[in-house]
Every structure is written in structure tokens, then in C-alpha cells.
Scaffold this motif. Sequence first.
Motif, short mmCIF file in Angstrom:
data_model
loop_
_atom_site.label_atom_id
_atom_site.label_comp_id
_atom_site.label_asym_id
_atom_site.label_seq_id
_atom_site.Cartn_x
_atom_site.Cartn_y
_atom_site.Cartn_z
N ALA A 1 0.78 5.00 85.35
CA ALA A 1 2.12 5.35 84.87
C ALA A 1 2.04 6.14 83.57
O ALA A 1 2.86 7.03 83.31
N ARG B 1 -5.04 10.02 107.85
CA ARG B 1 -5.22 10.39 106.44
C ARG B 1 -6.55 11.14 106.27
O ARG B 1 -6.63 12.13 105.56
N ASP C 1 -6.23 14.61 107.53
CA ASP C 1 -5.47 15.43 106.59
C ASP C 1 -6.36 15.93 105.45
O ASP C 1 -6.30 17.10 105.06
N ILE C 2 -7.19 15.03 104.95
CA ILE C 2 -8.06 15.41 103.83
C ILE C 2 -9.10 16.44 104.29
O ILE C 2 -9.36 17.43 103.61
N CYS D 1 -8.79 18.52 106.66
CA CYS D 1 -8.04 19.75 106.85
C CYS D 1 -7.89 20.49 105.52
O CYS D 1 -8.02 21.70 105.42
N CYS D 2 -7.65 19.68 104.50
CA CYS D 2 -7.42 20.20 103.16
C CYS D 2 -8.65 20.92 102.61
O CYS D 2 -8.55 21.91 101.91
N ARG E 1 2.59 13.43 113.80
CA ARG E 1 1.71 14.07 112.81
C ARG E 1 0.38 14.46 113.42
O ARG E 1 -0.16 15.53 113.15
N TYR F 1 -2.43 22.50 114.72
CA TYR F 1 -2.75 23.30 113.54
C TYR F 1 -4.24 23.60 113.44
O TYR F 1 -4.67 24.75 113.30
N GLN G 1 6.97 11.73 94.15
CA GLN G 1 7.27 13.12 93.90
C GLN G 1 8.02 13.67 95.12
O GLN G 1 7.72 13.28 96.25
N GLU H 1 5.99 12.55 100.01
CA GLU H 1 4.63 12.05 99.91
C GLU H 1 3.81 13.14 99.24
O GLU H 1 4.34 14.16 98.84
N SER H 2 2.53 12.92 99.16
CA SER H 2 1.70 13.91 98.50
C SER H 2 1.78 15.26 99.23
O SER H 2 1.59 15.34 100.44
N LEU I 1 -0.18 17.58 98.56
CA LEU I 1 -1.51 18.17 98.47
C LEU I 1 -2.08 18.49 99.83
O LEU I 1 -2.85 19.42 100.00
N LEU I 2 -1.69 17.66 100.79
CA LEU I 2 -2.23 17.89 102.12
C LEU I 2 -1.35 18.93 102.78
O LEU I 2 -0.31 18.65 103.34
N SER I 3 -1.82 20.17 102.70
CA SER I 3 -0.88 21.28 102.80
C SER I 3 -0.59 21.74 104.22
O SER I 3 0.30 22.54 104.42
N ASN I 4 -1.33 21.25 105.23
CA ASN I 4 -1.02 21.74 106.57
C ASN I 4 0.40 21.37 106.97
O ASN I 4 1.10 22.12 107.64
N LEU J 1 5.95 11.05 87.68
CA LEU J 1 6.12 10.37 86.40
C LEU J 1 7.26 10.98 85.60
O LEU J 1 7.43 12.19 85.56
N PHE K 1 11.31 16.24 105.84
CA PHE K 1 10.35 16.48 106.92
C PHE K 1 9.44 15.28 107.12
O PHE K 1 9.09 14.93 108.25
N ASP K 2 9.07 14.63 106.03
CA ASP K 2 8.23 13.43 106.13
C ASP K 2 8.90 12.35 106.97
O ASP K 2 8.26 11.75 107.83
#
Lengths: 255, 195
Positions: free
Chosen positions: A106, A168, A171-172, A174-175, A198, A205, B24, B52-53, B55-58, B87, B176-177
Amino acid sequence: MDVIELAKPLIDGKFSSLDNIERYEILEQLIVAYLDTNEIDKAEKYLKLVKDKIKDEFSSRLQKLYGMIEEAKGNYEKAIEIYNETLKVDEVNEAVHKRLIAVNIANGNRTEAINLLNKYLEVFVSGDEDAWLQLADLYLLENQCQQAAYCIEEVILTNPKNHLYYLRYADIMCCIGRYQIASKYYCKTLDLCNDNIRALYGILYTNQYLLKSKAEDKSTSDETIKALIDLAKEQLAKLYKKSPCEEVVNEFLKQ
Amino acid sequence: MEYHISKEAYLKIYAHCVKYPVNQVTGILLGKKTEGSPSKVNVITAIPVSHESVLLSNKLEIALRQIDIYCKKNTLQIIGCYHANELVENDEIPELINLFAKNIDSNLSGQSLLLMIDNKKLIANDDQHIFKAYVLQKSWKILQTITNYVFIVEEEGINKSKEIVKNGSYANIVDFDSHLEDISLDWLNNDKFVV
């Protein structure tokens, strides 16, 4: 909100008639609920009940609540101090360790949080899935995808039947551009949960990408890739039949 | 140069932020860009994308492609994006959002808008809007500091924002999530979110 509605009349009206252990458990939940809704003064008022009960005896659980009140007020440094002091006396208190990690997150001390979490996972239960997932998230925020992937591998080992972990991981992958592995993990997700949207989007994708990439970057044949794309499209079209977004998605699938 | 945020867009963004207070959130601004003097950018509506994050851009890319199709059907343009950090104290533009917004800007050939949510204003809940508005002029500049740039948020949107918190209707907003969890939710139109 619900906790407050249910717990408040119990504590206010029937406090003495509740079971001795039970009433403090309810009280603790009520205090935490007030902190969640940012009614700190009320939380402090109820905390006094606990304090009156245990007087000067040391209690990590009570210290934790004090720390949480400081957190809610935004005094992160003070909260960290309280938790550290508590841990000196009660070294193996998991809940306080976790609070300490949370307050660092935090406060924006991501590196410190990562250190603490790593230590926590080393010392305590390495099968704590939530802790691994949290660590993975922190690594992702630091753009350390490899480390994040490692954390997810750990939770997959702990709980190999949870399709969300494979998702998950995919996804990573993929990233970081490892579409071949990503595709495999999306397939595994679909295997465990056969209408996972998903995963279907993921298969579509990654394989559309693989189809375009050079031969040395992929280990599956173009036929398999095409078959996977068709499968994903077909499934998505089927699942979207009754969705309000059907029209847009159908057009999307044609692309 | 004039930027105008409609009531509908404001309330959708507001509801999205309030629904996920500890996450976020990210979304897209849709509207129309008109040349003239002064040139105008009208943000007509917003499409919530993620809580959600990102970052996982697909996922983001798939969402954008679908929004593109939606825009063509409704003769709208992607005008920019909005983002709220997790935050409260953090008011930086995250790197990924920076790249993402720049991409939108080049697609629009300039004059796009990046709305960062000022979490402190969201908490304060007073009569001000909750945005820090940026436009791209080599780097991201706060819109109000540029001469001849005007930023207007429809007054009624700000007034109504308190109402949607009180009556709980903010919970009807879907992104979308949430759509990926349940595809019967209409994240593009958000019809159930009536103001």
C-alpha cells in the motif's frame, strides 16, 4: 456493509449473552468491516471493548488491529512499526507477517514487499497459493515476467486442477512473446474448463500470431495451428449466440 | 481547442472507478473530433475495459479490436483512454498506459485525450470532477496549463455522480473483464447502467 448490519446489533444488544470466544470473533470482524468502510472512529470505539477485556496483556491479534487502524488513517510508517514490534515478540504470527507485506504494498514499497513475501514463503508454508499469486502480481508490476511465471509454476504444482492458474501462466507467456507455450497452456485451460472464454480468445490470439511467424519459432505444424484457430472461432461463435455482443464478435471473428 | 466530456461518459467512468475501489481500472473514450475554430473533441461515451492487471496485453488488444468494430457501427471514434491507479497516492502515468495512449493518439493523428483519475478527488467526493486531463505535445501535458485549451465536464454528470453512489446503480456497470466471465453482460453499450 453486510457484516456491519449483522454484527452491530449483536455486539450492541446481546454482547454479554454471546459465547465468550464467539463474541470477540464477531467484534473483530465488525472492527475490520468499519475499517473497510473508512469509519475509523467507530472501529476505535469497538476496539476499546477488546482492550478493556485483555487489559495490559500482550496480544498479537490486538496489535494487528491497532496496526490496521493506523493503516486506515494512512500512517503507514506507524503501522509498519507496530507490526515489526509485534513480530519481535511473536515471530511466527502469519497474519501479522501478511499485514506487514500488505502495508508495504500500500505504501508503494514494492521491492520491500517482494523481499518480505519471498522470506515469508521460504519460512512458512510454501503452499500458500494466495501469497504466490500476490508475489506474481508484484513481479508483473516490476516487469519481471520470468519471476512471475515461476510463482505461477509453484501454484500449479500445489493445485494442478485449477484452470485459472494455467490461464494466468499462458497470459504471462503471451506477454513475453512465447506464443507456443502460451497456446499450450490456453489449451490446457480449455481442457479443464471447456467453455472458458479467455482461453478461447487466447488460443485464437496466439495461434493467429504463430501462423504469421517464422517456422523456427513454432513447434506445431500450420495445419494444427489452423485447426486450433478454427476450433476457437467455432466455439466462440457458438457461445456468443445469445450474447448482446454477438454482432460485434461475429465481425471480430471474420478478421 | 475544446474538450468536452458528456454526462454519460463521466458517469460511466465514475461508476467504473467506484465499483472497483481497490483495483486499477482502465477504459476507452469514444466520441467525435471536429476541426474548426475552435477545434472540438467531444467525448460522448466511455467503454470500461479492465479492472485487473492490464499488463497482460493480449486481452487489451482483443478489446480494442472489438471496440473498433463497435465504433464503425455507431459512427464514433476512439478519442482516448482513462486510467485509475490502484494506490491513492500514486498519480503517475504507468508505462503501459503511456504507450497505449500514445498509440491511440497516433491513430487519431493527434489531439487525443488521456484522463488519469485523481483518486484523492474520488475520495473527497466534492463538486469537482475527478480527472487530471492530459494531451500529447511531445510528452503528456496537463491540459489546463496549455493556453487556448478548454476542458469541460458536463455539470449534470458531476451532480449525478453522487446519486449513482447513493442508490447503488454504479454496480450495474460492466467492463470487458466481467464480460469475459459472463458474456451475457454488454460491456460495449452498458444498457443496464441507466442514469
